[in-house]
Every structure is written in C-alpha cells, then in structure tokens.
Design a protein around this motif. Structure first.
Motif, short mmCIF file in Angstrom:
data_model
loop_
_atom_site.label_atom_id
_atom_site.label_comp_id
_atom_site.label_asym_id
_atom_site.label_seq_id
_atom_site.Cartn_x
_atom_site.Cartn_y
_atom_site.Cartn_z
N ARG A 31 -6.39 5.47 2.51
CA ARG A 31 -5.39 4.62 1.86
C ARG A 31 -5.97 3.86 0.66
O ARG A 31 -5.35 2.93 0.16
CB ARG A 31 -4.80 3.61 2.87
N TYR B 231 -4.26 10.09 -1.79
CA TYR B 231 -3.49 8.85 -1.74
C TYR B 231 -2.29 8.89 -2.68
O TYR B 231 -1.16 8.57 -2.28
CB TYR B 231 -4.36 7.64 -2.06
N LYS B 232 -2.51 9.27 -3.92
CA LYS B 232 -1.39 9.26 -4.87
C LYS B 232 -0.29 10.23 -4.43
O LYS B 232 0.90 9.99 -4.65
CB LYS B 232 -1.88 9.60 -6.27
N SER C 285 0.65 10.69 -1.54
CA SER C 285 1.42 10.10 -0.43
C SER C 285 2.52 9.16 -0.91
O SER C 285 3.32 8.70 -0.10
CB SER C 285 0.48 9.33 0.51
N GLN C 286 2.58 8.86 -2.20
CA GLN C 286 3.64 7.99 -2.72
C GLN C 286 4.97 8.70 -2.56
O GLN C 286 5.14 9.84 -2.99
CB GLN C 286 3.39 7.65 -4.19
N ASP C 287 5.91 8.02 -1.94
CA ASP C 287 7.15 8.68 -1.50
C ASP C 287 8.31 8.33 -2.43
O ASP C 287 8.67 7.16 -2.56
CB ASP C 287 7.48 8.22 -0.07
N ASN D 107 0.82 -1.20 0.00
CA ASN D 107 0.00 0.00 0.00
C ASN D 107 0.86 1.26 0.00
O ASN D 107 0.58 2.22 -0.73
CB ASN D 107 -0.95 0.00 1.21
N VAL D 108 1.92 1.27 0.79
CA VAL D 108 2.83 2.41 0.80
C VAL D 108 3.44 2.62 -0.58
O VAL D 108 3.63 3.75 -1.03
CB VAL D 108 3.94 2.19 1.85
N ALA D 109 3.69 1.52 -1.29
CA ALA D 109 4.39 1.58 -2.58
C ALA D 109 3.49 1.93 -3.75
O ALA D 109 3.99 2.08 -4.87
CB ALA D 109 5.08 0.25 -2.84
N GLY D 110 2.18 2.06 -3.52
CA GLY D 110 1.32 2.50 -4.61
C GLY D 110 0.10 1.64 -4.88
O GLY D 110 -0.75 2.03 -5.69
N LEU E 265 0.86 -0.03 -8.37
CA LEU E 265 2.19 -0.44 -7.91
C LEU E 265 3.16 -0.32 -9.08
O LEU E 265 3.07 -1.08 -10.05
CB LEU E 265 2.15 -1.87 -7.39
N LYS E 266 4.11 0.60 -8.98
CA LYS E 266 5.03 0.86 -10.09
C LYS E 266 6.49 0.69 -9.70
O LYS E 266 7.37 0.79 -10.54
CB LYS E 266 4.79 2.27 -10.63
#
Length: 428
Positions: A259, A266-267, A269-271, A232-235, A298-299
């Motif tokens: 999330r 949400y987008k 928040s992608q770090d 989820n953190v990764a996309g 997820l990319k």
C-alpha cells in the motif's frame, strides 16, 4: 405516613423523569436542532437497515507474525446497511442498535452493553423506485464500530444513498486487537466491501441489494483510522517510513509495503468507481505515514473535517498538512475552531453519562462544542459535497464560502449561527 409535601415532591420527580425520558426518546441522534443548517434535514426517502456478514478469505494475519512470516486467515466482517425503503403505513421508523462501552481485553475498561434508538426500520422493503442509488462506504475509528456515525448514515440513506458501515475486525470495541491489524486492513477492507457490494447489487443477484446500489458512483467516508484508510484507497500511497514503522511493530512483516506509493501494483489498485472522499480527522501525518509524493497521489475530490485542537491526529502538522500536501485534489477543509478529535461520532450515549465512565464519555464528546450541533453541521456539508460529486446536484453555493464563518454569515446557516468555523478550498 408520607406528608403532603413529600408526596408532591415525589410526584414532581416522577413527572420530571417521565418528561425527560420522553424528550430523550423523541430527540434521537441526527435529529436537527433549531439552529441546524439547511441541508441537515432528512431527505424524502424512508430508511431501512439490515446487517450483513461477509468473509474476506486468505488474508494476512499480521497479529500472528513471527520472524517476519505471517499466516493467513479468513477475515470476518460485519456490515450495517442503510438504504431507501418503503415504510408500511402505521410503521414507525425506529430501530434499536446494540452497542458496548469499554474496550475488549482491557480489565480497566470492561465491556458494558447498552442500546440506543435510531430512525430506520429493520429489514424494511427496499424502495426500488429511485433506480440504483450511489454507494457510500463508512469506516470507523480505532476502536469504534459500524454504529459510531448513525446520525450520518441514516441521514444519507434518507437522501437516496445506499450506506454501508463496516465493523473492522480487530478494531471494534468488542474485539479490539493489536494496532498493526488496523494499519494493514483498513484500505483492504474498504476495497473488499466495494467489490462485494458490486456483486450483491448486480441486477442478476438474488440478494436484497439487487439493482439497489450503483457502485460506479461510490464515496468513502472515514474517521480517524478510517480516514487513514480511505485516503490510502483514494490514492495517497503510504511512505517508506510508514512501511518501516509497520515492520518494527510486527517483528518484520512487509505486508504494508503493497500500500506504499513505491509498490508496483499500488497505482493499479486505484478504483475508478470511487468518485469522492470525506476524511474526518484522518490519523497518520504526524507519524510520517505520508510524504509529499504520497499526498500528491490523492486526486479525487476530498473533504477534510478537523478540529483545530486535535490532539490525536494533530492539526497544523497533521490534518491541515494533509490538506496542504494533496496538491492534485480538488479539496476542502472544514475546521471546528477549538474542537479536538471527536468531530465525527454520535453524541455520547446515555450509558456514558453515568459515574465511572469518563473515558467513554470523552471518546464521544467535544469540550468546546455541542456534539449534536457538530452532527448537524456534518450532515449539511457532507450532503452538499456528495450531492455535487455523486448526484450532480447544484449545491456549489453551500461550499463557496468565506473562509472565516465569523466574518460573514455562511449560505445555508440561520442568522448568527455560522460561528466558530473555517472553510478552506484549494484546487489542483
């Protein structure tokens, strides 16, 4: 008066027990077996370890939701940090980790303290000679702890990474709480820890991490519910169905919606500091946590690790379905044929081998695999994957493999040892 025969038998038993204790102490979690693949060996750095306490302020206290409203609380997090270190002459890299079997709040599985030994030196001086090292954040299962994957955390630190494992509050053996806390807080904990490590490792910091970690080169490793969180953190934004399921569990909380793929922020928040992801047996696909749109988000380069008989996260409709659906990621799927869910943890501790602890033993063990063998294989492939994406190392040959390990010996494996494995690779 003992007979000579009895004395000799007693002496033999003493010698046998001593030999076994010496062998057990000498062979620690993560040590390479004779048939370990090439990159499983430890690196050239000494390894230090320290414990950090953080507080994530004003977080939603979803376990106390009432009528759809949740109070907030200051959420404590305990971290274990392994890092390249200078080991003084005459000092052994040995550390004792304090852990428990059982489950908090479960009278059928009371907490049983135990300890085990690792290859690191507590509070050792950091080795600043290598500059700032890439950061790896590790997230355990439900329940679990920051010590669940020490075979891997120590190994990566010896290869020039700062490795931080999180005790996810309300999700450890000692403080196990309701499942909604895990569903909500896994990605939030990961992002908070990344921000805190960035702050603590700044060159102007007075912390021992000052200048030690390069958080612009960060990887996430998650197991089971940890895998759920890091994806989820990764996309991979959660689905509307996941948010609905969460609301049903909590009496109406909408906290998980932030999330989901549809959330406006949400987008954003992608770090960009996160460069790669390793997901061991990630949970959620069989419960509709992701849909096609979420998986397409997820990319980042991602390595999935699974057992073909996983009966917790599922394989064909679970982990493999996530791999197949992540169409925009350069991704790998390493499969242990006939393994179930436990493709990530340390081997079962000695305390779990005693009578009455079968459930605890099963929490670590794999019926068809040697857990130490799995550990070595994981060390090998995670080293190759992170080496490529965080350090620019020429490790591609270790991942460019025939799909079926039985058909042809895999690069990096000793003759006749690459059996029972599959490696898939797909690009966007």
């Amino acid at each position: 008066m003992l007979t000579l025969k009895t004395r000799l038998l007693f002496l033999f038993l003493l010698i046998t027990c001593y030999a076994q204790s010496q062998t057990t102490d000498a062979f620690l979690p993560g040590d390479p077996l004779p048939d370990a693949p090439e990159l499983a060996a430890r690196g050239t750095y000494g390894v230090g370890v320290r414990t950090l306490k953080l507080t994530h302020k004003a977080q939603v206290d979803v376990l106390r939701t009432k009528d759809g409203k949740s109070p907030v609380y200051d959420r404590p997090l305990t971290l274990e940090v392994w890092y390249p270190a200078r080991i003084p002459a005459g000092k052994a890299q040995r550390v004792t980790y304090e852990e428990v079997l059982g489950r908090a709040n479960d009278p059928k599985r009371p907490l049983v303290p135990f300890s085990f030994t690792g290859r690191a030196l507590r509070d050792a001086e950091p080795d600043a000679g290598g500059g700032a090292y890439p950061l790896v954040i590790v997230s355990h299962g439900y329940p679990g702890s920051r010590f669940l994957l020490t075979y891997l955390t120590e190994n990566l630190a010896s290869k020039g990474y700062v490795v931080v494992a999180i005790d996810h509050t309300e999700s450890t053996y000692r403080d196990l709480g309701g499942f909604p806390s895990t569903l909500l807080n896994r990605p939030l904990d990961d992002l908070f820890v990344l921000d805190e490590l960035t702050r603590l490792s700044a060159k102007t910091s007075s912390h021992f991490l000052a200048g030690l970690a390069n958080t612009d080169k960060t990887a996430l490793i998650g197991y089971s519910m940890g895998g759920y969180g890091v994806l989820n953190v990764a996309g991979a934004g959660f689905s509307a169905q996941a948010a609905k399921f969460f609301g049903q569990l909590t009496g109406g909380s909408t906290a998980l919606q932030t999330r989901t793929m549809a959330a406006p922020d949400y987008k954003a928040s992608q770090d960009p500091r996160i460069k790669a992801v390793v997901a061991f047996a990630p949970w959620g696909m069989e419960r509709g946590v992701w849909d096609a749109e979420g998986l397409a988000g997820l990319k980042l380069p991602t390595m999935f690790v699974a057992g073909s008989k996983d009966d917790v996260s599922g394989y064909e409709k679970g982990i493999k379905a996530i791999y197949d659906g992540a169409v925009n990621a350069d991704r790998y799927l390493l499969t242990y044929i006939n393994a179930r869910h436990n493709v990530a943890p340390n081997p079962p501790p000695a305390a779990a081998l005693k009578p009455g602890h079968f459930d605890d033993y099963q929490h670590f063990s794999e019926p068809a695999w040697n857990e130490r063998r799995i550990n070595n294989i994981n060390q090998h492939f995670v080293t190759a994957f992170l080496g490529i994406h965080l350090k620019g190392m020429d490790y591609a040959k270790y991942l460019a493999l025939p799909e079926n390990s039985d058909a042809e010996s895999w690069t990096g494996f000793k003759p006749r040892t690459s059996v029972g494995l599959e490696m898939r690779h797909a690009k966007p």
